[in-house]
Enzyme design. Structure first.
Site, short mmCIF file in Angstrom:
data_model
loop_
_atom_site.label_atom_id
_atom_site.label_comp_id
_atom_site.label_asym_id
_atom_site.label_seq_id
_atom_site.Cartn_x
_atom_site.Cartn_y
_atom_site.Cartn_z
N LYS A 153 0.58 -0.46 -11.43
CA LYS A 153 1.32 0.76 -11.78
C LYS A 153 2.76 0.43 -12.14
O LYS A 153 3.39 -0.42 -11.53
CB LYS A 153 1.30 1.75 -10.60
CG LYS A 153 -0.03 2.46 -10.41
CD LYS A 153 0.09 3.50 -9.31
CE LYS A 153 -1.20 4.30 -9.16
NZ LYS A 153 -1.08 5.32 -8.10
N HIS A 214 -13.32 2.93 -6.93
CA HIS A 214 -12.31 3.26 -5.92
C HIS A 214 -12.85 3.01 -4.51
O HIS A 214 -12.12 2.58 -3.62
CB HIS A 214 -11.87 4.71 -6.07
CG HIS A 214 -10.78 5.10 -5.12
ND1 HIS A 214 -9.56 4.47 -5.09
CD2 HIS A 214 -10.73 6.04 -4.13
CE1 HIS A 214 -8.80 5.00 -4.15
NE2 HIS A 214 -9.49 5.95 -3.55
N ARG A 217 -12.51 -0.63 -3.84
CA ARG A 217 -11.11 -0.95 -3.51
C ARG A 217 -10.80 -0.57 -2.06
O ARG A 217 -10.18 -1.33 -1.32
CB ARG A 217 -10.17 -0.22 -4.48
CG ARG A 217 -8.67 -0.36 -4.17
CD ARG A 217 -7.88 0.25 -5.32
NE ARG A 217 -6.54 0.67 -4.95
CZ ARG A 217 -5.47 -0.12 -4.95
NH1 ARG A 217 -5.60 -1.39 -5.27
NH2 ARG A 217 -4.29 0.36 -4.62
N TYR A 249 -4.32 4.95 3.59
CA TYR A 249 -5.47 4.52 2.78
C TYR A 249 -6.52 3.79 3.60
O TYR A 249 -7.68 3.74 3.25
CB TYR A 249 -4.93 3.59 1.69
CG TYR A 249 -5.81 3.36 0.51
CD1 TYR A 249 -6.75 2.35 0.50
CD2 TYR A 249 -5.68 4.15 -0.62
CE1 TYR A 249 -7.54 2.11 -0.60
CE2 TYR A 249 -6.47 3.92 -1.74
CZ TYR A 249 -7.39 2.90 -1.72
OH TYR A 249 -8.18 2.68 -2.83
#
Length: 269
Positions: A153, A214, A217, A249
């Site tokens: 990012k 995802h 990940r 997360y």
């Protein structure tokens, strides 16, 4: 003023009915007609605080959904030329939800029956903990021996260790599937995120389960922490700007927390 507000709500709902799905229309109709019973309006001020108090016991996602519908209506009022000061319109902070990690049993099964392209997609994302866009952007010259350079990012780069199994497979893969510039490409054209996502989902679908990149990940981060990796290192590997993001997360199991506590606390030695 309540009559004015009801009239404008009816106009807005007519607009929604023409431009949105029937489900969205019904949702907005229910929310707005509920809210008008509690909203206070005086002169050029609309106070939705009483309505916020009325729905305060609902979960945050539901509250956020209702406030969002009101906010859309207020934007409509503005386009109609009405100027109001809105009170009580603060954003609702919704807790992030996490996908369940994929079991190692399912990952091993998918890898065992995968095509070479499917195997590459799963291994790159799971062994490196990448975002799907980061995987799609890997160039051949990003692979530097035992390491790989990833652009994340904000065009920030990070250097990640290349798992020996992945390194060996990439070398074998490129011998039979030569590429021009990108690791994931076909006929000289880079594969987009959607096509890589399809490869992952197709590999797991053979075993009757739905898995997203995802989830892979998230599984990477979860298993790294469960196997004793430091959260600072995992945060860096994931490309998180703040360690608090990694803490949200990656939920450690209560069993692991207890194990670490018993191992670390001086009274437990």
């Amino acid at each position: 003023m309540k009559k004015f507000l009801q009239k404008e709500i009816n106009k807005y709902l007519s607009f929604v009915k023409k431009t949105k799905s029937i489900n969205t229309y019904k949702t907005y109709e229910t929310i707005l007609n509920e809210a008008i019973e509690h909203i206070e309006i005086e002169n050029s001020i609309i106070d939705i605080t009483p309505y916020r108090l009325h729905i305060a016991n609902l979960n945050k996602k539901t509250i956020a959904k209702k406030v969002s519908a009101l906010r859309s209506f207020f934007e409509f009022l503005e386009t109609e030329g009405h100027k109001f000061k809105i009170v009580g319109d603060e954003h609702v902070k919704v807790p992030k939800t996490l996908p369940k990690p994929v079991s190692m049993e399912h990952i091993k099964k998918a890898l065992k029956s995968a095509t070479m392209d499917e195997y590459l997609a799963i291994m790159v994302i799971f062994s490196l903990g990448l975002r799907i866009s980061e995987a799609a952007g890997i160039k051949l010259n990003d692979i530097k021996g035992e390491w790989i350079e990833i652009t994340g990012k904000g065009s920030k780069t990070r250097i990640l260790p290349l798992h020996p199994k992945l390194k060996e497979f990439i070398e074998k893969y490129l011998q039979t599937n030569p590429k021009k510039e990108y690791l994931f490409e076909k006929n000289g054209t880079p594969l987009g995120s959607d096509k890589i996502r399809y490869l992952v989902q197709k590999a797991f679908k053979k075993h009757g389960i739905h898995v997203t990149p995802h989830q892979l990940r998230h599984s990477f981060a979860t298993y790294m922490l469960q196997n004793g990796a430091r959260i600072n290192d995992v945060s860096e590997l994931l490309g998180h700007e703040f360690i608090s993001t990694t803490q949200i997360y990656t939920k450690l199991s209560d069993t692991l927390k207890l194990k670490n506590y018993l191992k670390a606390h001086p009274l437990c030695s």
